[in-house]
Design a protein around this motif. Sequence first.
Motif, PDB file in Angstrom:
ATOM      1  N   PRO A 213       7.766  11.234 -70.643  1.00 52.23           N
ATOM      2  CA  PRO A 213       8.125  11.135 -69.216  1.00 52.23           C
ATOM      3  C   PRO A 213       7.007  10.523 -68.383  1.00 52.23           C
ATOM      4  O   PRO A 213       5.838  10.536 -68.777  1.00 52.23           O
ATOM      5  CB  PRO A 213       8.353  12.595 -68.817  1.00 52.23           C
ATOM      6  CG  PRO A 213       7.485  13.377 -69.749  1.00 52.23           C
ATOM      7  CD  PRO A 213       7.518  12.628 -71.053  1.00 52.23           C
ATOM      8  N   GLU A 214       7.373   9.994 -67.224  1.00 51.49           N
ATOM      9  CA  GLU A 214       6.373   9.533 -66.277  1.00 51.49           C
ATOM     10  C   GLU A 214       5.670  10.743 -65.669  1.00 51.49           C
ATOM     11  O   GLU A 214       6.196  11.844 -65.651  1.00 51.49           O
ATOM     12  CB  GLU A 214       7.025   8.698 -65.176  1.00 51.49           C
ATOM     13  CG  GLU A 214       7.617   7.384 -65.667  1.00 51.49           C
ATOM     14  CD  GLU A 214       8.182   6.575 -64.515  1.00 51.49           C
ATOM     15  OE1 GLU A 214       8.078   7.042 -63.354  1.00 51.49           O
ATOM     16  OE2 GLU A 214       8.706   5.484 -64.777  1.00 51.49           O
ATOM     17  N   PHE A 215       4.467  10.497 -65.162  1.00 51.16           N
ATOM     18  CA  PHE A 215       3.708  11.596 -64.568  1.00 51.16           C
ATOM     19  C   PHE A 215       4.397  12.092 -63.292  1.00 51.16           C
ATOM     20  O   PHE A 215       4.814  11.305 -62.442  1.00 51.16           O
ATOM     21  CB  PHE A 215       2.292  11.161 -64.238  1.00 51.16           C
ATOM     22  CG  PHE A 215       1.498  12.209 -63.524  1.00 51.16           C
ATOM     23  CD1 PHE A 215       1.089  13.359 -64.190  1.00 51.16           C
ATOM     24  CD2 PHE A 215       1.171  12.069 -62.183  1.00 51.16           C
ATOM     25  CE1 PHE A 215       0.368  14.339 -63.537  1.00 51.16           C
ATOM     26  CE2 PHE A 215       0.443  13.052 -61.519  1.00 51.16           C
ATOM     27  CZ  PHE A 215       0.041  14.183 -62.201  1.00 51.16           C
ATOM     28  N   ASP A 216       4.515  13.397 -63.177  1.00 50.21           N
ATOM     29  CA  ASP A 216       5.115  14.039 -62.014  1.00 50.21           C
ATOM     30  C   ASP A 216       4.125  15.109 -61.532  1.00 50.21           C
ATOM     31  O   ASP A 216       3.918  16.121 -62.210  1.00 50.21           O
ATOM     32  CB  ASP A 216       6.453  14.673 -62.394  1.00 50.21           C
ATOM     33  CG  ASP A 216       7.172  15.299 -61.207  1.00 50.21           C
ATOM     34  OD1 ASP A 216       6.486  15.886 -60.341  1.00 50.21           O
ATOM     35  OD2 ASP A 216       8.407  15.222 -61.148  1.00 50.21           O
ATOM     36  N   ALA A 217       3.502  14.875 -60.373  1.00 51.44           N
ATOM     37  CA  ALA A 217       2.463  15.778 -59.881  1.00 51.44           C
ATOM     38  C   ALA A 217       2.983  17.200 -59.683  1.00 51.44           C
ATOM     39  O   ALA A 217       2.291  18.179 -59.972  1.00 51.44           O
ATOM     40  CB  ALA A 217       1.877  15.244 -58.572  1.00 51.44           C
ATOM     41  N   GLU A 218       4.216  17.322 -59.202  1.00 47.23           N
ATOM     42  CA  GLU A 218       4.782  18.653 -58.972  1.00 47.23           C
ATOM     43  C   GLU A 218       5.004  19.383 -60.291  1.00 47.23           C
ATOM     44  O   GLU A 218       4.723  20.588 -60.404  1.00 47.23           O
ATOM     45  CB  GLU A 218       6.095  18.531 -58.210  1.00 47.23           C
ATOM     46  CG  GLU A 218       6.691  19.873 -57.812  1.00 47.23           C
ATOM     47  CD  GLU A 218       7.936  19.743 -56.954  1.00 47.23           C
ATOM     48  OE1 GLU A 218       8.683  20.738 -56.859  1.00 47.23           O
ATOM     49  OE2 GLU A 218       8.157  18.647 -56.380  1.00 47.23           O
ATOM     50  N   ALA A 219       5.492  18.654 -61.302  1.00 44.48           N
ATOM     51  CA  ALA A 219       5.701  19.271 -62.619  1.00 44.48           C
ATOM     52  C   ALA A 219       4.373  19.694 -63.235  1.00 44.48           C
ATOM     53  O   ALA A 219       4.277  20.742 -63.879  1.00 44.48           O
ATOM     54  CB  ALA A 219       6.432  18.299 -63.536  1.00 44.48           C
ATOM     55  N   TYR A 220       3.335  18.884 -63.035  1.00 46.32           N
ATOM     56  CA  TYR A 220       2.005  19.235 -63.552  1.00 46.32           C
ATOM     57  C   TYR A 220       1.475  20.499 -62.886  1.00 46.32           C
ATOM     58  O   TYR A 220       1.025  21.433 -63.550  1.00 46.32           O
ATOM     59  CB  TYR A 220       1.049  18.064 -63.334  1.00 46.32           C
ATOM     60  CG  TYR A 220      -0.401  18.460 -63.241  1.00 46.32           C
ATOM     61  CD1 TYR A 220      -1.065  18.988 -64.341  1.00 46.32           C
ATOM     62  CD2 TYR A 220      -1.102  18.332 -62.039  1.00 46.32           C
ATOM     63  CE1 TYR A 220      -2.397  19.378 -64.244  1.00 46.32           C
ATOM     64  CE2 TYR A 220      -2.430  18.712 -61.940  1.00 46.32           C
ATOM     65  CZ  TYR A 220      -3.076  19.229 -63.051  1.00 46.32           C
ATOM     66  OH  TYR A 220      -4.382  19.618 -62.957  1.00 46.32           O
TER      67      TYR A 220
END
Length: 512
Positions: A223-230
């Motif tokens: 997946p692409e980086f997702d700041a909220e998911a991180y």
Amino acid sequence: MTANSRRTFAIISHPDAGKTTLTEKLLLQGGAIHLAGEVKARGAARRARSDWMKIEQQRGISVTSSVMTFQKAYDGETITFNLLDTPGHEDFSEDTYRTLTAVDSAVMVIDAAKGIEPQTRKLFEVCRLRSVPIITFVNKVDREGRDPFETLDEVADMLALDVSPQSWPIGMGGQFQGILDFASGAVARPEGPSKEFLGRREENPDIPENFSEEAELAQVGYPEFDAEAYRSGDLTPVYFGSALKNFGIAELIDAIAAHAPPPRPQPAGEGHVAPDRDEVTGFIFKVQANMDPNHRDRIAFMRQVSGTFRRGMKLTPSGLGKPISVHSPILFFAQDRELADTAEAGDIIGIPNHGTLRVGDTLSERNEVRFTGLPNFAPEILRRVQLKDPTKTKQLRKALDDLSEEGVIQVFYPEIGANHIIGVVGQLQLEVFVDRLSVEYKVEAALEPAPFATARWIKGDRKALDEFESFNRANLARDRDGDLVFMAKSPWDVNYQVERNPELTFSATKER
């Protein structure tokens, strides 16, 4: 600077993954070389040393956590990085757990050639217990290693979250040895200094023809980086680099600055304390004795949770009940320890003391807050301490108090019998205990097998406890707080007592 400009993070890894080297390069990149326990060096010989104890230097491993601070400017804003280095061995997972209570994120270091080793899992499971957002740094990519896809899949399986590669080694072990940075679209040689980019293929014919194919393959399935998911702990961004050759370090610092969370609310009773609370609050997550052997010092490490601290202000420790004046607070900053005139939420303050402060203590202005989540864990190895020189009884007691407070050991005082019993999670802790006992306290002692396999803290009403004590005194001890502990000969023994005494609680953890 405000609390939002703080990035308080830990570095975790298994031994030999390059954690100490990475720590050093992060400090050098950030313009700081100081860390707790360092003897200040001069000139070009200056080196960061998070491994300050003799046994650490001899074995090349970390067995205690250290605190280091550095700063870096981004678009006119100065970010303060509070880096907590953790023990690199599974035997010290309890110390790692306590350190993780004081951070808002973590960097997980993996050896590209070895991947995830069995002992790594215990450390990383500790990290997941704290729901700490993780950035993964795959180190030593300049060496022949395993398939990077395999490493990423292992990370995903172990942590049960998505992985999102942010940089990538292209053709590892094959035709092309280089690294692709998706953000810049450029390639760099691992053997060169950081950011020695080759450029794009249309600009540089030296880039192999299969570059674009491998780059596309690297991105498929992740997946692409997702700041909220991180930040919610559902995804880890992955960076590839080489700490030894200073490759990928700047990109890692930039990622921490851009994506790692600022100070987060901390659990206190049934609620949380937010960093924007006006009152100064914090908790002691570590106590370290004898960092400076010349002064026999004792430093309590406080994670500041809220408010603006000012040197000289009075704070009340929950374990003491009366306020103390913090006249000489320490920030582990730049090239030496510095007095902290002020500090904000997210900062780590060292408070010199002579036994007043203990791990788990809450410090606050109004003494109305109690932070939670710093437990002791039941030991897995128990040993009797046999003093070789009976005249050193007082020194032994002092050493047991100090080292149990640090978390190197737990100490139990049997209801029957004179020999103290120490408990640890792993064999290495026993070696560290004997070494520090001799070097720091000048006490020689032998460790003998104890007739017990584990321990459980007991709670219940007074009548039930009195009855249990009368029948099991030979299997009872007190910990350093005076709390009652059942010393079990086997797990079966624990289960047997639990079934026979339903009115009592036998706990494998104890809130400090």
